[in-house]
Design a protein around this motif. Structure first.
Motif: not given
Length: 459
Positions: A100-118, A143-152
């Motif tokens: 789940q990700i929410r950002r101002e100006g983008a709204g909330t997004w729910l993503i199913d990781p299962e269909p994707f390699d990353d 999240l790191a298993e999905l190639d996601m890692w924050p800079d901050r």
């Protein structure tokens, strides 16, 4: 125009625009209420969040939808609230089944990781953006298993600890800081379920609904306490630490293994654990759902030689107990036939000090240092309004008290603590107290030894 989350057909998944960027989410009254000047009737003290402000987004499960989510998130502004749902206790491993990700100006997004390699495309979209995560050390590995890692990073759970809040779960912190009630009834659900029920999706969206507001309130509180710099050091250290390396002997964490006092039985625990782990991975099921740890220990202690003996072993049960009986018997047989020099040691050597309970006898001076320093460090933590373990890791205190640097100076203590992994702010806060405690330890209380007469029950 603010981008609204969309389903994979291109339809917007949000509701009509709400009343301005600071409008409160739809709410219902909680039982508590307070009287506020200017209001004719009492208003709720805690407002229940029961519906995301933009409605419940549909789950992204196609490449087209993923690209649309990435584009929207890249166009957004400010930090991003991020969360992940796992299926702990249901599926093998700790991978994410919903992001789940929410950002101002983008709204909330729910993503199913299962269909994707990353989800590297999402990571790129959020490059340079601060991620707000509650209890980041729990979510960062999946999240790191999905190639996601924050800079901050801003960890709201860690911030709450440093701020001295009495409860630091997400729902509790949101209620304390924002006055919103956040339901947590689906936190332990099987998030590998497909399709995900709509109430679960509502819960998931609400988990990131107020993270930005929560981050700002916590930052303001820490700033007023003079501790925002402490928190920023902690967040940077979390990112620098990365994902923990796998344990060398994970089977040694089998619940109840401490009951084993024989090396061959311990080998049986190991062989059974490895066999169960391989089967669990193959079936993508939590190992404990096949047979529980207690069953592994029961078999290892009984060391059955036949299938009938195995199946009648007291304490051996589980959905795969009878069906996979030959598998478990083979593991026990492997342990039984191992040469003595291949049996695991009952205890692994430790690089750390012995338990403090034995220090009085093994090293009274170290015991005096530890017993003097520990309550004084706790007092420093109390004065800062935070848990003692967040001021100084207990293991660091034990190690430095057991073998302090020589010569003992403020500089040598600081260097030793940094070598152990203490952050600069921790070193600054504890070194004066540690130096004083180590240089002038309080004398230990002499323990009276029982005389022969005292040990005689008839005396």
């Amino acid at each position: 125009m603010t981008a609204q989350p969309q389903d994979d057909t291109g339809n917007e998944a949000g509701s009509a625009p709400h009343g301005g960027p600071e409008a409160a989410p739809p709410a219902t009254s909680a039982p508590q209420s307070i009287v506020v000047e200017g209001f004719e009737v009492p208003i709720p003290a805690v407002v229940e969040l029961d519906e995301p402000r933009d409605g419940v987004p549909l789950v992204i499960s196609t490449q087209e939808g993923l690209e649309r989510a990435a584009a929207a998130l890249a166009r957004g502004t400010g930090p991003a609230g991020v969360d992940a749902e796992r299926a702990s206790g249901f599926r093998y491993g700790q991978r994410a089944f919903l992001v789940q990700i929410r950002r101002e100006g983008a709204g909330t997004w729910l993503i199913d990781p299962e269909p994707f390699d990353d989800l590297a495309i999402i990571n790129t979209a959020l490059s340079g953006v601060e991620w707000i995560i509650h209890a980041a050390t729990q979510d960062l590995p999946c999240l790191a298993e999905l190639d996601m890692w924050p800079d901050r990073l801003f960890d709201t759970e860690l911030a709450a600890r440093l701020a001295g809040l009495p409860r630091v779960g997400l729902a509790a912190v949101v209620e304390q800081m924002l006055g919103f009630s956040l339901a947590k009834e689906h936190s332990a659900a099987d998030w590998s379920t497909r399709p995900l029920p709509e109430p679960w999706l509502r819960y998931a969206a609400l988990d990131v609904e107020v993270l930005v507001e929560l981050r700002d309130e916590l930052a303001d509180l820490l700033e007023s306490q003079g501790k925002l710099g402490f928190a920023e050091e902690e967040f940077a250290a979390t990112l620098a630490a990365g994902v923990p390396a796998p344990r060398a002997d994970p089977w040694r964490r089998t619940s109840g293994v401490h009951q084993i006092r024989d090396r061959r039985q311990l080998a049986a625990v190991r062989e059974l654990w490895l066999e169960r782990d391989a089967l669990a991975q193959k079936r993508d099921i939590a190992p404990g759902k096949l047979i529980p740890d207690s069953a592994l220990v029961a078999l290892a202690r009984a060391m059955p030689g036949t299938v009938p003996q195995l199946l009648t072993t007291r304490g051996f049960h589980g959905r795969a107990a009878q069906r996979e009986a030959p598998r478990w018997l083979r593991a026990v047989s492997t342990a039984r036939n191992l040469p003595d020099d291949q049996l695991p040691p009952l205890h692994l050597p430790s690089s750390g000090p012995p338990p403090p309970r034995v220090w009085d006898d093994r090293d009274p001076e170290a015991a005096a240092r530890f017993k003097t320093a520990r309550p004084r460090i706790s007092a420093v933590a109390d004065s800062l309004g935070m848990p003692t373990e967040n001021l100084l890791t207990p293991d660091h205190l034990r190690r430095i008290a057991w073998r302090p640097p020589a010569p003992l100076t403020a500089e040598s203590l600081a260097a030793a603590l940094r070598d152990l992994g203490a952050r600069a702010w921790q070193v600054d806060q504890v070194v004066p107290t540690l130096l004083e405690a180590f240089e002038h330890p309080e004398p230990l209380k002499v323990r009276k030894k029982a005389t022969a007469d005292q040990l005689d029950p008839d005396s």
